[in-house]
Design a protein around this motif. Structure first.
Motif, PDB file in Angstrom:
ATOM      1  N   GLY A  58      47.814  29.952 -21.130  1.00  0.00           N
ATOM      2  CA  GLY A  58      47.395  31.285 -21.581  1.00  0.00           C
ATOM      3  C   GLY A  58      48.501  32.171 -22.114  1.00  0.00           C
ATOM      4  N   ASN A  59      49.709  32.067 -21.558  1.00  0.00           N
ATOM      5  CA  ASN A  59      50.847  32.892 -21.993  1.00  0.00           C
ATOM      6  C   ASN A  59      52.111  32.367 -21.314  1.00  0.00           C
ATOM      7  N   GLY A  60      53.246  32.931 -21.670  1.00  0.00           N
ATOM      8  CA  GLY A  60      54.518  32.441 -21.119  1.00  0.00           C
ATOM      9  C   GLY A  60      54.674  32.730 -19.633  1.00  0.00           C
ATOM     10  N   THR A  61      54.148  33.872 -19.197  1.00  0.00           N
ATOM     11  CA  THR A  61      54.245  34.224 -17.776  1.00  0.00           C
ATOM     12  C   THR A  61      53.455  33.222 -16.935  1.00  0.00           C
ATOM     13  N   ASP A  62      52.235  32.924 -17.363  1.00  0.00           N
ATOM     14  CA  ASP A  62      51.441  31.904 -16.648  1.00  0.00           C
ATOM     15  C   ASP A  62      52.167  30.563 -16.661  1.00  0.00           C
ATOM     16  N   ALA A  63      52.782  30.231 -17.786  1.00  0.00           N
ATOM     17  CA  ALA A  63      53.493  28.948 -17.889  1.00  0.00           C
ATOM     18  C   ALA A  63      54.560  28.858 -16.808  1.00  0.00           C
ATOM     19  N   LEU A  64      55.310  29.958 -16.607  1.00  0.00           N
ATOM     20  CA  LEU A  64      56.345  29.976 -15.562  1.00  0.00           C
ATOM     21  C   LEU A  64      55.714  29.793 -14.181  1.00  0.00           C
ATOM     22  N   GLY A  65      54.645  30.537 -13.929  1.00  0.00           N
ATOM     23  CA  GLY A  65      53.991  30.476 -12.614  1.00  0.00           C
ATOM     24  C   GLY A  65      53.416  29.099 -12.336  1.00  0.00           C
ATOM     25  N   ILE A  87      61.108  40.966 -17.180  1.00  0.00           N
ATOM     26  CA  ILE A  87      60.610  40.966 -15.789  1.00  0.00           C
ATOM     27  C   ILE A  87      59.810  39.703 -15.428  1.00  0.00           C
ATOM     28  N   ALA A  88      59.111  39.118 -16.417  1.00  0.00           N
ATOM     29  CA  ALA A  88      58.241  37.962 -16.117  1.00  0.00           C
ATOM     30  C   ALA A  88      58.988  36.857 -15.386  1.00  0.00           C
ATOM     31  N   THR A  89      60.255  36.656 -15.741  1.00  0.00           N
ATOM     32  CA  THR A  89      61.028  35.562 -15.153  1.00  0.00           C
ATOM     33  C   THR A  89      61.091  35.685 -13.622  1.00  0.00           C
ATOM     34  N   PRO A 130      67.135  29.076 -15.512  1.00  0.00           N
ATOM     35  CA  PRO A 130      67.920  29.749 -16.549  1.00  0.00           C
ATOM     36  C   PRO A 130      67.009  30.239 -17.673  1.00  0.00           C
ATOM     37  N   VAL A 131      67.436  31.306 -18.337  1.00  0.00           N
ATOM     38  CA  VAL A 131      66.705  31.835 -19.493  1.00  0.00           C
ATOM     39  C   VAL A 131      67.584  31.617 -20.720  1.00  0.00           C
ATOM     40  N   HIS A 132      66.997  31.119 -21.798  1.00  0.00           N
ATOM     41  CA  HIS A 132      67.759  30.954 -23.050  1.00  0.00           C
ATOM     42  C   HIS A 132      67.584  32.250 -23.836  1.00  0.00           C
ATOM     43  N   ALA A 159      61.189  31.132 -23.495  1.00  0.00           N
ATOM     44  CA  ALA A 159      60.232  32.018 -24.177  1.00  0.00           C
ATOM     45  C   ALA A 159      60.801  32.501 -25.514  1.00  0.00           C
ATOM     46  N   GLN A 160      62.134  32.678 -25.560  1.00  0.00           N
ATOM     47  CA  GLN A 160      62.762  33.250 -26.760  1.00  0.00           C
ATOM     48  C   GLN A 160      63.476  32.180 -27.593  1.00  0.00           C
ATOM     49  N   ALA A 161      63.238  30.907 -27.306  1.00  0.00           N
ATOM     50  CA  ALA A 161      64.111  29.890 -27.910  1.00  0.00           C
ATOM     51  C   ALA A 161      63.354  28.707 -28.527  1.00  0.00           C
ATOM     52  N   THR A 185      55.408  38.471 -31.265  1.00  0.00           N
ATOM     53  CA  THR A 185      56.715  38.739 -31.884  1.00  0.00           C
ATOM     54  C   THR A 185      57.736  37.622 -31.658  1.00  0.00           C
ATOM     55  N   LYS A 186      57.348  36.576 -30.955  1.00  0.00           N
ATOM     56  CA  LYS A 186      58.293  35.481 -30.716  1.00  0.00           C
ATOM     57  C   LYS A 186      58.530  34.700 -32.016  1.00  0.00           C
ATOM     58  N   ASN A 187      59.580  33.863 -32.033  1.00  0.00           N
ATOM     59  CA  ASN A 187      59.889  33.115 -33.279  1.00  0.00           C
ATOM     60  C   ASN A 187      58.685  32.295 -33.731  1.00  0.00           C
ATOM     61  N   ASP A 193      47.834  36.165 -27.196  1.00  0.00           N
ATOM     62  CA  ASP A 193      48.688  35.533 -26.183  1.00  0.00           C
ATOM     63  C   ASP A 193      48.611  34.012 -26.260  1.00  0.00           C
ATOM     64  N   GLY A 194      49.673  33.363 -25.813  1.00  0.00           N
ATOM     65  CA  GLY A 194      49.688  31.906 -25.709  1.00  0.00           C
ATOM     66  C   GLY A 194      50.991  31.473 -25.059  1.00  0.00           C
ATOM     67  N   GLY A 195      50.993  30.277 -24.500  1.00  0.00           N
ATOM     68  CA  GLY A 195      52.214  29.757 -23.879  1.00  0.00           C
ATOM     69  C   GLY A 195      52.188  28.239 -23.858  1.00  0.00           C
TER      70      GLY A 195
HETATM   71  C1  LIG Z   1      62.430  35.665 -21.337  1.00  0.00           C
HETATM   72  C2  LIG Z   1      60.942  35.805 -21.249  1.00  0.00           C
HETATM   73  N1  LIG Z   1      60.281  35.193 -20.242  1.00  0.00           N
HETATM   74  C3  LIG Z   1      58.947  35.254 -20.143  1.00  0.00           C
HETATM   75  C4  LIG Z   1      58.192  35.959 -21.040  1.00  0.00           C
HETATM   76  C5  LIG Z   1      56.709  36.055 -20.821  1.00  0.00           C
HETATM   77  O1  LIG Z   1      55.953  35.562 -21.868  1.00  0.00           O
HETATM   78  P1  LIG Z   1      54.468  36.147 -22.153  1.00  0.00           P
HETATM   79  O2  LIG Z   1      54.622  37.524 -22.705  1.00  0.00           O
HETATM   80  O3  LIG Z   1      53.896  35.174 -23.136  1.00  0.00           O
HETATM   81  O4  LIG Z   1      53.743  36.128 -20.869  1.00  0.00           O
HETATM   82  C6  LIG Z   1      58.821  36.575 -22.126  1.00  0.00           C
HETATM   83  C7  LIG Z   1      58.046  37.265 -23.169  1.00  0.00           C
HETATM   84  O5  LIG Z   1      57.799  38.360 -23.332  1.00  0.00           O
HETATM   85  C8  LIG Z   1      60.244  36.526 -22.216  1.00  0.00           C
HETATM   86  O6  LIG Z   1      60.887  37.135 -23.212  1.00  0.00           O
END
Ligand SMILES: Cc1ncc(COP(=O)(O)O)c(C=O)c1O
Length: 365
Positions: A58-65, A87-89, A130-132, A159-161, A185-187, A193-195
């Motif tokens: 569904g999105n990057g935050t869900d992907a992390l979780g 903050i999502a990280t 780690p975050v890229h 998420a940014q790479a 707004t991601k590359n 939303d999507g992840g």
């Molecule tokens: C570093 C980082 N992690 C996680 C996220 C979360 O991604 P999303 O907004 O798709 O949930 C973002 C995006 O905003 C991000 O920049």
């Protein structure tokens, strides 16, 4: 001249015909959740990254979780990450009842400093995250070496790479499991939303796939407690169209970033690129002690800029309970006061870029 921070219409306008065709196809297919177009997009991503598996969510935050759940993270566990990120990280770590433990950043790349990792590891550490940041990979060889020597897993927040490389290998197939965000707004951004999760690990793949759909290997049969986080068929169809252009989008960002670095190197700290990495400038982030004054000056000239990020995570009100006072992570704290991101989107015109450079030089003269 106006220079917005990002111009999504300029980005999408050339693709409108293909988007309409995709909409037509998906609506006629009656498949709106996952579906064949989503499977095709996952396969295209797996091939792009050279990995066995890609899972749309569904999105990057869900992907992390989902990844943290698949890695078995829960109360009592610790996950090491950077305090200089979105903050999502950290949010996902806390949402699972675990504790985020921070390791400070390298002041040149803004990525987690591998030299600070050992001191953060305890017998409760289960994952390094780690975050890229901004589109440049963290130093994965050192991170993986430290993680392996302590039997710790590595989940990368990319998420940014999307399209970034480390030692000429695409980010997405380096650690145990990687996530991407398709925030518009991601590359590589969706029209919503999507992840994505990528991995070569069979067990993690099976678990992540189950978790995204109620822990259900077949209809109305559930083997674990999961959640609902699936990539829409329509978003997958849009994303597949944009995936065909991602290298040229990233190339245009690199051209803009390179021109900025040439023009601005005498007046501000321009992004440092580690020799093992490329930089795809999700953000082109400069650094100056006069950040706030420069930001106000550029805004007056109708140049859109952003601050990523104005507060390190340990100074967010919601994380006060961790009890990490000023001085805990000095590099992140200093960067938060001085960084500023310039417009670097692929469609930025040369005149707009030159205007930004001229205005920044004018400010410093
Ligand atoms: C570093 C980082 N992690 C996680 C996220 C979360 O991604 P999303 O907004 O798709 O949930 C973002 C995006 O905003 C991000 O920049």
């Amino acid at each position: 001249m106006k220079v917005p921070q990002i111009d999504l219409w300029a980005h999408h306008e050339p693709l409108m015909k293909e988007f309409h065709q995709a909409l037509d196809r998906v609506v006629k297919s009656n498949q709106f959740i996952l579906g064949q177009e989503e499977k095709d997009f996952e396969a295209a991503c797996a091939s792009y990254f050279g990995v066995k598996y890609a899972i749309g969510v569904g999105n990057g935050t869900d992907a992390l979780g989902i990844c943290l759940r698949a890695l078995g993270i829960g109360p009592g566990d610790e996950v090491i990450t950077t305090p200089f990120t979105f903050i999502a990280t950290a949010e996902v770590i806390i949402a699972l009842g675990a504790k985020p433990v921070f390791a400070d950043i390298n002041p040149d790349t803004y990525n987690i400093d591998p030299d600070k990792l050992e001191a953060a590891i305890t017998d409760k550490t289960k994952v390094i995250l780690p975050v890229h940041l901004y589109g440049q990979a963290a130093l994965m060889d050192r991170i993986l070496e430290i993680a392996r020597s302590h039997n710790i897993k590595v989940l990368e927040d990319a998420a940014q790479a999307f399209g970034s490389t480390y030692k000429n290998k695409k980010v997405g197939g380096l650690g145990d499991v990687t996530i991407f965000s398709f925030f518009p707004t991601k590359n590589l951004g969706a029209l919503g939303d999507g992840g994505l999760i990528t991995t070569d690990n069979d067990e993690l793949y099976e678990k992540c796939r189950l978790i995204r759909v109620h822990g259900s290997p077949k209809k109305y049969y559930h083997t674990l407690i999961g959640q609902n986080s699936r990539l829409d068929t329509l978003q997958a169809a849009f994303l597949k169209i944009k995936l065909n252009h991602i290298d040229s989008y990233n190339g245009a960002r690199v051209a803009n970033g390179t021109a900025y670095s040439e023009g601005l190197t005498d007046v501000v700290k321009t992004p440092a690129i580690h020799p093992d990495c490329n930089h795809i400038y999700h953000q082109y982030t400069i650094r100056t002690p006069k950040r706030d004054e420069l930001k106000a000056f550029l805004n007056e000239s109708e140049i859109g800029v952003g601050v990523h990020y104005p507060y390190p995570l340990h100074h967010q009100p919601v994380l006060e309970y961790l009890g990490l006072p000023q001085g805990s992570y000095p590099e992140s704290e200093a960067a938060a006061k001085e960084v500023m991101s310039l417009p670097v989107y692929p469609e930025l015109a040369e005149e707009q870029r030159s205007f930004v450079i001229t205005k920044i030089k004018e400010f410093f003269s």
